[in-house]
Design a protein around this motif. Structure first.
Motif, short mmCIF file in Angstrom:
data_model
loop_
_atom_site.label_atom_id
_atom_site.label_comp_id
_atom_site.label_asym_id
_atom_site.label_seq_id
_atom_site.Cartn_x
_atom_site.Cartn_y
_atom_site.Cartn_z
N TYR A 61 0.82 -1.21 0.00
CA TYR A 61 0.00 0.00 0.00
C TYR A 61 0.86 1.27 0.00
O TYR A 61 2.07 1.23 0.20
CB TYR A 61 -0.94 -0.01 1.20
N TRP A 62 0.19 2.41 -0.18
CA TRP A 62 0.89 3.70 -0.23
C TRP A 62 1.71 3.90 1.04
O TRP A 62 2.86 4.30 0.99
CB TRP A 62 -0.14 4.82 -0.41
N SER A 63 1.11 3.64 2.21
CA SER A 63 1.84 3.74 3.47
C SER A 63 1.41 2.61 4.40
O SER A 63 2.02 1.54 4.41
CB SER A 63 1.64 5.11 4.12
N THR A 64 0.33 2.82 5.13
CA THR A 64 -0.14 1.81 6.07
C THR A 64 -1.02 0.78 5.38
O THR A 64 -1.63 1.05 4.34
CB THR A 64 -0.94 2.46 7.21
N SER A 65 -1.09 -0.40 5.96
CA SER A 65 -1.97 -1.45 5.42
C SER A 65 -3.40 -1.31 5.93
O SER A 65 -4.29 -2.02 5.49
CB SER A 65 -1.42 -2.83 5.78
N GLU A 66 -3.62 -0.37 6.85
CA GLU A 66 -4.96 -0.16 7.40
C GLU A 66 -5.85 0.58 6.41
O GLU A 66 -5.40 1.47 5.69
CB GLU A 66 -4.89 0.66 8.69
N PHE A 67 -7.12 0.23 6.40
CA PHE A 67 -8.12 0.99 5.66
C PHE A 67 -8.66 2.08 6.57
O PHE A 67 -9.16 1.79 7.66
CB PHE A 67 -9.25 0.08 5.18
N LEU A 68 -8.55 3.33 6.14
CA LEU A 68 -8.94 4.46 6.97
C LEU A 68 -10.08 5.23 6.29
O LEU A 68 -10.17 5.26 5.06
CB LEU A 68 -7.73 5.39 7.18
#
Length: 246
Positions: A61-68
């Motif tokens: 992903y662009w940075s974090t793997s979390e969906f925000l």
């Protein structure tokens, strides 16, 4: 001595396993997914993202793997508080439904005008844009001139641990451990008043875009941490734009 090997056979095997959202497919689950979206179903009418991820250091992903939660303008319509993420491998946006956080739909950059996510503003560029590569860009600055930043990643492997905890295997041909990781590349483009783009590769290249303000910019940043080698280039770009075009 650093030894990095492009192990095409190993990478092919990993890619066949599927990185998160690199592959997308039509599934029966997609119909249920769209039905659960209700009035927002248009946002989820695309392909359903594969939930598998390659076993590698880092993430795709662009940075974090979390969906925000963020706001997205898709085909001219704004959708607010949508769980989303940007896949840097294939330059696609992944959107989930708050009522179903298991599946994600895949959107191409040509369909997405903008994304606002945790104070960061992104735009999508489709095939009609010829001056910069297709994909997603974070927009730095708010004045007439701006800097567009793109993050791209690719799956790679090395005989050295590249990103944190080692995830690898022993290769009998090379008689050493091989580690899979997501290689990160960042590109920056300057957008002038007329909307034309040009690649910038360092601090001086950006300052030269403002010939009438060079001395003012250098003086303002001379004794700041942003002038130090290795400092945050994003913050440097934003500061230069503010000084040159307050």
């Amino acid at each position: 001595m650093k030894h990095t090997r492009h192990l095409s056979g190993c990478l092919t095997a990993l890619l066949l396993l599927g990185c998160a959202c690199v592959h997308a497919q039509e599934m029966p689950e997609l119909r249920t997914f769209q039905q659960m979206a209700g009035s927002r179903s248009a946002l989820y009418r695309g392909l359903l993202a594969d939930r598998q991820e390659a076993q590698a250091n880092g993430n795709p992903y662009w940075s974090t793997s979390e969906f925000l939660p963020g706001d997205i303008v898709f085909e001219g319509r704004i959708y607010r508080d949508i769980p989303l993420n940007i896949n840097a491998l294939n330059q696609r946006v992944l959107v989930k439904s708050a009522s179903n956080m298991v599946y994600a739909a895949v959107l191409s950059p040509g369909q997405v005008s903008s994304i606002d996510l945790e104070g960061h503003h992104f735009v999508g560029t489709g095939p009609e844009e010829t001056e910069i590569p297709q994909g997603f860009y974070e927009v730095l600055g708010k004045g007439p001139s701006r800097v567009y930043k793109q993050v791209t990643k690719r799956l790679n492997s090395s005989t050295e641990n590249m990103n944190g905890d080692p995830i690898g295997y022993y290769d009998p041909d090379y008689k050493t451990s091989v580690f899979s990781y997501y290689e990160i590349h960042r590109s920056y483009y300057f957008r002038d008043h007329d909307g034309h783009f040009s690649r910038i590769r360092n601090r001086n290249a950006l300052i030269r875009k403002f010939p009438g303000s060079r001395k003012e910019i250098r003086k303002a940043l001379r004794n700041t941490p942003l002038n130090e080698p290795g400092s945050d280039f994003d913050a440097f770009c934003i500061s230069v734009l503010k000084i040159a075009e307050p």
